[in-house]
Design an enzyme around this catalytic site. Structure first.
Site, short mmCIF file in Angstrom:
data_model
loop_
_atom_site.label_atom_id
_atom_site.label_comp_id
_atom_site.label_asym_id
_atom_site.label_seq_id
_atom_site.Cartn_x
_atom_site.Cartn_y
_atom_site.Cartn_z
N TYR A 1 -1.75 -0.81 10.06
CA TYR A 1 -1.86 -1.17 8.69
C TYR A 1 -0.61 -0.32 8.09
O TYR A 1 0.11 -1.22 7.37
CB TYR A 1 -3.05 -0.21 8.15
CG TYR A 1 -3.52 -0.65 6.71
CD1 TYR A 1 -4.17 -1.64 6.14
CD2 TYR A 1 -2.96 0.30 5.69
CE1 TYR A 1 -4.28 -2.01 5.16
CE2 TYR A 1 -3.33 0.09 4.54
CZ TYR A 1 -3.97 -1.13 3.93
OH TYR A 1 -4.23 -1.29 2.77
N SER B 1 0.77 -1.14 0.03
CA SER B 1 0.09 -0.02 -0.04
C SER B 1 0.93 1.18 -0.25
O SER B 1 2.10 1.15 0.41
CB SER B 1 -0.88 -0.26 1.29
OG SER B 1 -1.54 1.31 1.38
#
Length: 271
Positions: free
Chosen positions: A159, A145
């Protein structure tokens, strides 16, 4: 029960029931790969497998599994082996995010996050790499990501760290496997038009974001596979995302934290 091995290469894709995972499945089917599709939603997997088998003349089969469970990767690999198949391409795509603060949800939810994005992804790679090396070819695609390049701020606590690990681990694997014929690529997309935000409860906020900052899952996959084909290890799909990654890497961290704290507050849900 085992079946005769196909002459076609097999791509094992996790999180294949929707979004980027389904786009990877379509792309590899179009390339003539057989597919092992992994996710929790068996009905979606079966439908996609039937669709792609009919459209491309390949074998596609569902492997329903919850990668949040301990050692879930072992059952997935066993299901593939039971069909007499070995994995030629692994796409570690399964994942989700938790928009609340770290202690705002039960520990079991945070543990499930780590199992899905880190532990079982590593387990799948660990299981397929020896076979790839033995045959002198193969590819691993890990889905990271843009958040991998960002410092952590409130909400989505694990995350950025998990995605940063994905990038560093992919780089390490690429170095270790150099010269074996096995390629390793990690893709780091930004905002992508998938069900991801709906799953973590931020869809209403995401829908307000300008569409020009979003890519489709198909765009992400096309850029990622092109990078994998040429042996590129880290790919950030989309020019605007490349620019953002550069800023995240080189701006002073305190400035980045201040900017992200302000920008991300609307994506941090109440506990």
């Amino acid at each position: 029960m085992s079946v005769a091995a196909s002459p076609r290469p097999l791509a094992l894709i996790t999180g294949a029931s929707a979004g980027i995972g389904a786009a990877f499945a379509r792309a590899y089917a179009a390339r003539g790969h057989d597919l092992a599709l992994v996710a929790r939603r068996a009905d979606r997997l079966e439908a996609l497998a039937a669709e792609l088998a009919a459209a491309h003349g390949i074998e596609a089969f569902a492997v329903p599994a919850d990668l949040a469970e301990f050692e879930a990767h072992a059952a997935v690999l066993a299901a593939v082996a039971a069909r007499g198949r070995t994995v030629d391409v692994l796409v570690n795509n399964a994942g989700f995010s938790i928009a609340q603060s770290f202690t705002g949800v039960p520990w079991e939810r945070q543990r499930a996050f780590l199992m899905t994005l880190v532990v079982n992804a590593c387990g799948l790679a660990y299981g397929v790499i020896p076979g790839m090396v033995a045959q002198g070819r193969g590819a691993i695609v890990n889905v990271g990501s843009l958040a991998a390049f960002a410092p952590g701020v409130a909400g989505h606590s694990l995350y950025p760290g998990a995605k940063s690990l994905t990038v560093k681990w992919s780089q390490a694997l690429a170095a270790e496997l150099k010269g074996t014929g096995v390629r390793v690529t990690v893709t780091c997309p930004g905002f992508t038009l998938t069900e991801f935000a709906e799953a973590n409860g931020t869809k209403a906020v995401m829908d307000e974001a300008p569409r020009r900052f979003f890519q489709t899952a198909e765009q992400v996959v096309a850029e990622t596979l092109a990078a994998s084909d040429r042996g590129q290890v880290v790919i950030v799909p989309g020019l605007h995302n490349k620019m953002a990654a550069t800023l995240l890497r080189y701006l002073p961290e305190q400035l980045v934290i201040a900017i992200l704290t302000r920008a991300s507050a609307k994506y941090h849900l109440e506990d």
